[in-house]
Design a protein around this motif. Structure first.
Motif: not given
Length: 272
Positions: A145-171
């Protein structure tokens, strides 16, 4: 002092035409900017992925229609959600939201090496080779599994790009269209608008529960071979006004294209 102000005024008059030129790009220039940005951020991939996923959902006949009705529903969905329609509508909306200043900043960002590296990884994610790599990378992530630092970085990027919000509204847009289509085809019972919206809300709640983890896994796989430095530098763009504009314009274009397709789909269902 008088000479100083005269010199300052003269310098302002010299720079004025260039400033006005930068602020008042021609329609042709703006159109070229839209084309470049639209193609560079791989909006087509995002559009097709969700619509194709919902197409597979229909093929499973989730509403229990007769085989003939479900087949017809699937045919009408495919016609309404063609790649040509989705791309054309998304591009039109993107063009209407153009801001020349933000577009220029975005083009500069797109031209940077770290941006190219990350966007290349996004494009490769959808290729045949990329699909094969996903299997290998998923196994490696589960094993180590990726480190906590890597996971936090990925999660932060996803939030900034609004990936979850876009997928949720699209579906949600697509599922609402399917429920309404089912209501048109269902001969046994008719649902009220409030009941239909209740079904959609329940669907939202179900997929939202797992979506954060799904998005995180998707991004971990997408950027598996990208180092932290490039990801951080890439993500920092979304903290700027230009990054906010790109996010807002991208999401608006996706929603618009899906809603237009959903309207076409429902219109064809009602015409049966």
């Amino acid at each position: 002092m008088l000479l100083f102000y005269r010199a300052l005024l003269l310098w302002g008059l010299i720079l004025l035409p260039y400033t006005l030129f930068a602020q008042n790009a021609t329609p042709e220039q703006n159109s070229a900017k839209v084309d470049t940005i639209f193609e560079s951020i791989h909006l087509d991939r995002q559009l097709f992925e969700t619509s194709t996923e919902m197409q597979s959902f229909i093929s499973q006949n989730p509403f229990g229609l007769s085989a003939a009705q479900n087949k017809k529903m699937l045919e009408l969905y495919k016609k309404a959600f063609t790649k040509q329609f989705l791309l054309s509508d998304a591009h039109d909306k993107f063009h209407k939201n153009i801001n020349s200043q933000y577009a220029d900043s975005t083009l500069q960002w797109l031209d940077q090496e770290h941006t190219q590296i990350v966007l290349s990884a996004e494009e490769n994610y959808y290729t045949l080779q990329g699909i094969r790599k996903r299997v290998v990378h998923r196994y490696e992530i589960e094993k180590d599994p990726p480190s906590q630092h890597r996971t936090f970085l990925i999660k932060s990027l996803g939030q900034k790009m609004e990936v979850k919000d876009i997928q949720l509204e699209s579906k949600t847009i697509l599922f609402r269209a399917l429920v309404k289509a089912f209501n048109e085809l269902n001969q046994q019972r008719s649902f009220s608008d409030a009941q239909l919206e209740g079904i959609v809300t329940n669907y939202q709640s179900q997929i939202k529960a797992n979506m954060e983890q799904e998005v995180q896994t998707q991004l971990l796989l997408t950027y598996y071979e990208i180092d932290d430095h490039n990801l951080r530098t890439f993500a920092s763009f979304y903290d700027t006004e230009s990054g906010s504009w790109l996010n807002a314009t991208k999401s608006a274009s996706i929603y618009y294209a899906y809603q237009k397709a959903a309207d076409r789909f429902l219109e064809s269902v009602r015409s049966l």
